[in-house]
Every structure is written in structure tokens, then in C-alpha cells.
Design a protein around this motif. Structure first.
Motif, mmCIF file in Angstrom:
data_model
loop_
_atom_site.group_PDB
_atom_site.id
_atom_site.type_symbol
_atom_site.label_atom_id
_atom_site.label_comp_id
_atom_site.label_asym_id
_atom_site.label_seq_id
_atom_site.Cartn_x
_atom_site.Cartn_y
_atom_site.Cartn_z
ATOM 1 N N HIS A 1 0.888 -1.399 -0.092
ATOM 2 C CA HIS A 1 0.087 0.535 0.052
ATOM 3 C C HIS A 1 0.865 1.306 0.005
ATOM 4 O O HIS A 1 1.701 0.994 0.760
ATOM 5 N N ARG B 1 1.151 5.791 0.521
ATOM 6 C CA ARG B 1 -0.125 7.153 0.396
ATOM 7 C C ARG B 1 1.217 8.370 0.108
ATOM 8 O O ARG B 1 2.391 8.423 0.092
ATOM 9 N N THR C 1 -3.784 1.199 7.583
ATOM 10 C CA THR C 1 -3.780 1.758 6.391
ATOM 11 C C THR C 1 -5.216 2.490 6.945
ATOM 12 O O THR C 1 -5.470 2.202 6.831
ATOM 13 N N GLY C 2 -5.240 3.552 5.635
ATOM 14 C CA GLY C 2 -6.352 4.017 6.355
ATOM 15 C C GLY C 2 -7.000 4.840 4.783
ATOM 16 O O GLY C 2 -6.719 4.731 3.787
ATOM 17 N N GLU C 3 -7.956 6.084 4.908
ATOM 18 C CA GLU C 3 -8.425 6.124 3.720
ATOM 19 C C GLU C 3 -7.633 7.170 2.329
ATOM 20 O O GLU C 3 -7.725 7.172 1.790
ATOM 21 N N ASN C 4 -6.411 7.907 2.712
ATOM 22 C CA ASN C 4 -5.838 8.157 2.113
ATOM 23 C C ASN C 4 -4.917 7.402 1.732
ATOM 24 O O ASN C 4 -3.822 7.733 1.139
ATOM 25 N N TRP C 5 -4.446 5.943 2.033
ATOM 26 C CA TRP C 5 -4.136 4.690 1.359
ATOM 27 C C TRP C 5 -4.410 4.449 -0.224
ATOM 28 O O TRP C 5 -5.833 3.958 0.237
ATOM 29 N N GLU C 6 -3.750 3.756 -0.823
ATOM 30 C CA GLU C 6 -4.254 2.978 -1.884
ATOM 31 C C GLU C 6 -3.220 1.721 -2.414
ATOM 32 O O GLU C 6 -2.156 1.458 -1.567
ATOM 33 N N THR C 7 -4.223 1.105 -2.688
ATOM 34 C CA THR C 7 -3.180 -0.631 -2.998
ATOM 35 C C THR C 7 -2.757 -0.304 -4.442
ATOM 36 O O THR C 7 -3.185 0.011 -5.259
#
Length: 260
Positions: free
Chosen positions: A203, A205, A220-226
């Protein structure tokens, strides 16, 4: 198996500050990934490498190394493959000149790439892991037909895919100009089936002042991408410009950015 954490910042800062909120949960993973740790940090053109064979959570040297001031770094926690020795020469990151490399995964047989590695590089190997051979093949390609790190990573992944069984080829490559993260797994490998489909996920950010990429296991939260499998993430050190590049372990073509 291992865990990875990489970061690039606009200005040099202590890693404890840059990775605030991430460093402690990452370090806690070393209670399972107990077979050593390493940090390759860059401050401008200077590279600082610190490694140990003890568990990171119990290592004063690790705590000291995380306080280094840097504008780019990669961190590695090692869980040695069965039968692999826990010794300094097998500890990531592996370095050559201005490059640093760390791998999370395995391929077998570990000698699958030996005839594709420049003889002098193979003779100078510090250990006997498949991961170091992964790096040495990347170096061999960089010295030859693939001077772009993205192409070198993509074609090396194809070399491994055509010659060996692998669980994961997840890795970080830090150069003078960029941090590269590659994500790839074999969902049919024993480790993937046993650990589940998220074990090898990576992931990332992207913030205003830094960009971070990490293995699964750190919240990880909403600001993270896979980072999808079969993609290379590129984070440029000069301006934090981020792009992803599609590759395949079967027959990689000249890479083309997925994102501007």
C-alpha cells in the motif's frame, strides 16, 4: 517472509518524525519477523546503511538507526526462509554503489538466475539468499540492456517467472533519483494459500511533503491506495512525482506509465 517500508520526503527529516504513527506498528511486526533488520537511508547523495541480525523490536541499534535524518529510506524486517542462515551477509537491504534493494518473498531454486548474473557480481555476493540474487540480476541488467530501473526490475521478474517457482517478488529499490516498489505474488504458492490473499499486498500514501509505501500489516486508512500486483510504483526524489507502471512476469514490454 519479510516486511518492507519505504519513504521519500521533500526535505530531510528524522525517520521517527517522517514515519510518525507508522514506525511503531511496523517495528512491532518484528516480533514475528525476527531474523534481522536493515535500513538504507539517503540524505542528498549520501547513503547510510545500518543492519542487524537481532529482532528490530529489541535492538538499540535499530532504534538509533530510525533517528537518522534522511530524505529517502527503505526499511526491512527479515523472516528467513526455512534453512536460510541468519547472518549479516543475508540481511537486507543489499547495496551496490548508490543502489539499495530489499525483497519480501522467495523463489526456488535460489540458483535459478546464477547463469544470468555477471560472474564478478555473483562472486562478490555477501550471502546465499535468493533475494540477493534477485538484486544481482537487476544489477546485471542495469549494466547491460536495461539501464532504466523499471525495465531492469520488470525483466528480472520475467527471468524469475520463467525459471523458478515464487511466492512473492515484492521489493523496494532505492536509487539516487527515485524509490521503486514492485508488487507481485503467486496466489497458488503455499505461503499465499496459508497466509491469505492480503499477506503480500503493498500500500502507498502520497502526501504534500512525503510519499510512503509499505507491506501489509501496518494499519492503513482512507488516504492509502493498494499497489496492484504487476505494477511498479516510482517516487521521484527531486519532486515527489509519483507514477505506476504495468509489467508482467511473463513477457514485460517497454514500460508505460499508468499515471502521469
Amino acid at each position: 517472509m519479510c516486511r518492507l517500508l519505504g519513504v521519500v520526503t521533500r526535505v530531510p527529516r528524522p525517520l521517527t518524525e517522517t514515519l510518525e504513527g507508522l514506525l511503531e506498528p511496523f517495528t512491532a511486526l518484528s516480533r514475528e519477523h525476527i531474523d534481522g533488520w536493515g535500513i538504507a537511508a539517503r540524505r542528498g547523495r549520501e547513503q547510510i546503511l545500518t543492519r542487524g541480525t537481532d529482532p528490530a523490536y529489541a535492538s538499540p541499534a535499530y532504534r538509533s538507526a530510525t533517528r537518522v535524518t534522511a530524505d529517502a529510506a527503505l526499511l526491512h524486517l527479515r523472516l528467513a526462509s526455512p534453512g536460510a542462515a541468519v547472518r549479516p551477509g543475508n540481511t537486507h537491504p543489499f547495496v551496490a554503489g548508490t543502489l539499495a534493494f530489499a525483497h519480501n518473498g522467495f523463489f526456488s531454486p535460489r540458483e535459478a538466475l546464477d547463469d544470468l548474473i555477471e560472474p564478478e557480481l555473483l562472486a562478490g555476493a555477501t550471502g546465499d539468499t535468493d533475494s540477493e540474487r534477485f538484486f544481482l540480476r537487476v544489477l546485471s541488467r542495469l549494466h547491460g540492456e536495461n539501464t532504466d530501473p523499471i525495465d531492469a526490475l520488470a525483466h528480472t521478474a520475467a527471468d524469475i517467472g520463467s525459471r523458478a517457482d515464487f511466492g512473492s517478488l515484492n521489493c523496494l529499490l532505492l536509487t539516487e533519483s527515485a524509490l521503486y516498489a514492485y508488487a507481485q505474488e503467486d496466489p497458488e504458492s503455499e505461503v499465499s494459500r496459508r497466509r491469505g490473499p492480503e499477506f503480500f499486498r503493498m500500500h502507498y500514501r502520497i502526501g504534500a511533503d512525503d510519499a510512503v509505501v509499505t507491506s501489509n500489516g501496518v494499519a492503513t486508512g482512507e488516504n492509502w491506495e493498494t499497489l496492484p500486483y504487476g505494477r511498479i510504483l516510482e517516487i521521484r526524489r527531486s519532486d515527489l512525482r509519483v507514477s505506476t507502471h504495468a509489467v508482467t512476469t511473463a513477457a514485460p514490454l517497454r514500460h508505460a506509465p499508468d499515471t502521469p
